[in-house]
Design a protein around this motif. Structure first.
Motif, PDB file in Angstrom:
ATOM      1  N   ARG B  35      18.854 -23.607-140.912  1.00  0.00           N
ATOM      2  CA  ARG B  35      17.510 -24.134-140.639  1.00  0.00           C
ATOM      3  C   ARG B  35      16.460 -23.054-140.909  1.00  0.00           C
ATOM      4  NH1 ARG B  35      19.378 -23.873-135.130  1.00  0.00           N
ATOM      5  NH2 ARG B  35      18.617 -21.920-134.256  1.00  0.00           N
ATOM      6  N   ASP B  36      15.218 -23.528-140.972  1.00  0.00           N
ATOM      7  CA  ASP B  36      14.165 -22.633-141.464  1.00  0.00           C
ATOM      8  C   ASP B  36      13.477 -21.818-140.373  1.00  0.00           C
ATOM      9  OD1 ASP B  36      12.629 -24.473-140.130  1.00  0.00           O
ATOM     10  OD2 ASP B  36      11.372 -25.014-141.848  1.00  0.00           O
ATOM     11  N   HIS B  37      14.001 -21.881-139.135  1.00  0.00           N
ATOM     12  CA  HIS B  37      13.339 -21.117-138.074  1.00  0.00           C
ATOM     13  C   HIS B  37      14.342 -20.708-137.007  1.00  0.00           C
ATOM     14  CE1 HIS B  37      13.685 -25.146-136.410  1.00  0.00           C
ATOM     15  NE2 HIS B  37      13.655 -24.577-135.216  1.00  0.00           N
ATOM     16  N   ASN B  38      14.052 -19.633-136.319  1.00  0.00           N
ATOM     17  CA  ASN B  38      14.824 -19.215-135.156  1.00  0.00           C
ATOM     18  C   ASN B  38      13.988 -18.277-134.316  1.00  0.00           C
ATOM     19  OD1 ASN B  38      17.193 -19.238-133.589  1.00  0.00           O
ATOM     20  ND2 ASN B  38      17.762 -17.225-134.358  1.00  0.00           N
ATOM     21  N   GLU B  39      13.884 -18.593-133.021  1.00  0.00           N
ATOM     22  CA  GLU B  39      13.166 -17.715-132.097  1.00  0.00           C
ATOM     23  C   GLU B  39      11.778 -17.344-132.603  1.00  0.00           C
ATOM     24  OE1 GLU B  39      14.456 -16.558-129.009  1.00  0.00           O
ATOM     25  OE2 GLU B  39      15.866 -18.167-129.421  1.00  0.00           O
ATOM     26  N   GLY B  40      11.077 -18.342-133.123  1.00  0.00           N
ATOM     27  CA  GLY B  40       9.698 -18.115-133.533  1.00  0.00           C
ATOM     28  C   GLY B  40       9.531 -17.473-134.900  1.00  0.00           C
ATOM     29  N   GLU B  41      10.627 -17.129-135.546  1.00  0.00           N
ATOM     30  CA  GLU B  41      10.547 -16.510-136.875  1.00  0.00           C
ATOM     31  C   GLU B  41      10.801 -17.576-137.940  1.00  0.00           C
ATOM     32  OE1 GLU B  41       9.979 -13.326-137.549  1.00  0.00           O
ATOM     33  OE2 GLU B  41      10.695 -12.099-135.873  1.00  0.00           O
TER      34      GLU B  41
END
Lengths: 79, 149
Positions: B35-41
């Motif tokens: 996916r294109d995001h993790n923990e705000g990044e």
């Protein structure tokens, strides 16, 4: 005794190498982990990491033998 | 009935053939995607590394455990390594059973155990800034450990 240590993922980057030959007085895999952690600045605790000896997953209490190849695995993150 | 590490794209449709069984009335599969995001990044790509031999052996052990614990007929799994892009399938788990309850339970068991036990590591490449190993304490800002796929 002489041990070959192998590092994976973040440990390999922190150690700056994938493999090294060590002469150690550590008697267990866990003791050797403490030794290499201080040398290379690994910040993860033993509980979160894993070890394999001669290509089999092992416990940190496993005694080391001369010539063992010890693989240090940082916290896993598959999936 | 086995767990594999591959450096090739995972084909979930082809994989389902491994679960064929005349007594099966249910099939549960899980796919973990990049996916294109993790923990705000904002994540631009993922890189997976594994110790293939130990990962396969431990994955096989997990699948055998699932076959012992749940009333299922077949179970199989595969995890991809290398450089993956957004939307790629990183991991696939499939189970067939006579009934859906056991199929769901065994599928969930396998993916949960894989994430905890199998020597696979994930490095996230971010759109803004350097990359980071997931779960590891790197001395810099550490993403949370509980991430999906």
């Amino acid at each position: 005794m002489n041990i070959t240590a192998q590092y994976f993922a973040v440990f390999r980057e922190q150690a700056g190498r994938g493999t090294e030959e060590l002469t150690t007085s550590a008697t267990t895999a866990g003791e050797l982990f403490s030794e290499v952690s201080s040398r290379h600045g690994f910040a993860d605790s033993l509980e979160r990491c894993k070890v394999a000896i001669n290509d089999e997953l092992a416990s940190w209490a496993t005694p080391l033998n001369d010539g063992d190849v010890v693989l240090f695995f940082p916290p896993v993150a598959g999936g | 009935m086995s767990f594999q590490i591959t450096d090739e794209a995972i084909d979930p449709v082809a994989r389902k053939a491994e679960l064929d069984h005349d007594s099966a009335g249910a099939c549960a599969t899980f796919e973990g995607w990049v996916r294109d995001h993790n923990e705000g990044e904002t994540v631009s790509a993922l890189e997976y590394e594994a110790h293939a031999a130990i990962a396969s052996a431990e994955g096989d052990r997990i699948i055998r455990e699932a076959l012992d614990r749940f009333d299922v007929l077949k179970a199989s799994g595969v995890h991809r390594v290398g450089y993956l892009e957004i939307g790629d399938c990183a991991v696939w788990v499939g189970v067939s059973a006579a009934h859906r309850g056991a199929a769901f339970d065994a599928c969930r068991y396998i993916i949960d155990e894989l994430k905890q036990r199998v020597p696979i590591w994930k490095k996230e490449h971010y759109q803004d800034g350097p990359s980071g190993w997931i779960n590891a304490v790197t001395g810099k800002e550490t993403p949370a450990s509980d991430v999906d796929s």
